[in-house]
Design a protein around this motif. Structure first.
Motif, PDB file in Angstrom:
ATOM      1  N   HIS A 108       0.810  -1.222   0.000  1.00  0.00           N
ATOM      2  CA  HIS A 108       0.000   0.000   0.000  1.00  0.00           C
ATOM      3  C   HIS A 108       0.844   1.273   0.000  1.00  0.00           C
ATOM      4  N   TYR A 109       2.149   1.135  -0.015  1.00  0.00           N
ATOM      5  CA  TYR A 109       3.025   2.284   0.127  1.00  0.00           C
ATOM      6  C   TYR A 109       2.826   3.310  -0.983  1.00  0.00           C
ATOM      7  N   GLU A 110       2.801   2.874  -2.219  1.00  0.00           N
ATOM      8  CA  GLU A 110       2.682   3.821  -3.332  1.00  0.00           C
ATOM      9  C   GLU A 110       1.359   4.584  -3.270  1.00  0.00           C
ATOM     10  N   GLN A 111       0.297   3.879  -2.943  1.00  0.00           N
ATOM     11  CA  GLN A 111      -1.006   4.541  -2.840  1.00  0.00           C
ATOM     12  C   GLN A 111      -0.997   5.558  -1.700  1.00  0.00           C
ATOM     13  N   PHE A 112      -0.378   5.191  -0.560  1.00  0.00           N
ATOM     14  CA  PHE A 112      -0.276   6.127   0.570  1.00  0.00           C
ATOM     15  C   PHE A 112       0.490   7.371   0.161  1.00  0.00           C
ATOM     16  N   TRP A 113       1.601   7.184  -0.508  1.00  0.00           N
ATOM     17  CA  TRP A 113       2.419   8.333  -0.873  1.00  0.00           C
ATOM     18  C   TRP A 113       1.664   9.244  -1.839  1.00  0.00           C
ATOM     19  N   GLU A 114       0.916   8.659  -2.753  1.00  0.00           N
ATOM     20  CA  GLU A 114       0.140   9.480  -3.679  1.00  0.00           C
ATOM     21  C   GLU A 114      -0.967  10.234  -2.952  1.00  0.00           C
TER      22      GLU A 114
END
Length: 133
Positions: A108-114
């Motif tokens: 979920h890291y990329e979605q969180f960062w976005e």
């Protein structure tokens, strides 16, 4: 009869060992000669053009090789006292069990960062600046 066979085995073993030592020395000398020529060739090819240094002969190239070995490579067989008696610590499977599955949360890291990452980082920087004042 058995003494003769034993004597022949000893002679054969001595000749084999002497043969290996002789050819080992010959190969070492040939490698040393070849290494001297390689160093001389590389020096004469690179150094005069790159740094304006003079060309060198064979014995000076061997001297450069020996000097480099002393300065950068040591004399061999040297082990630091820090590494004596210490084995490298390896991660055993039982020790690794608590760490398994930790990376599953990263999906979920990329979605969180976005979604929140940039704003969360800016808020963090603002808090740090407030603390410094």
């Amino acid at each position: 009869m058995t003494r003769e066979i034993e004597y022949e085995r000893k002679i054969k073993k001595f000749v084999t060992v002497a043969f290996k030592i002789f050819f080992g020395i010959v190969i070492a000398i040939l490698i040393a000669l070849l290494l001297g020529y390689v160093i001389m060739w590389l020096w004469n090819w690179l150094m005069p053009d790159l740094f304006g240094l003079p060309t060198v002969g064979y014995w000076k190239a061997v001297g450069i090789l020996v000097l480099a070995k002393f300065l950068f490579g040591g004399l061999g067989g040297h082990h630091s006292s820090k590494s004596k008696g210490k084995s490298k610590r390896r991660c055993r499977p039982k020790e690794a069990i608590p760490y398994r599955g930790e990376f599953s949360k990263w999906k979920h890291y990329e979605q969180f960062w976005e979604d929140e990452g940039e704003n969360a980082y800016k808020a963090y920087v603002e808090r740090l600046e407030q603390q410094d004042k």
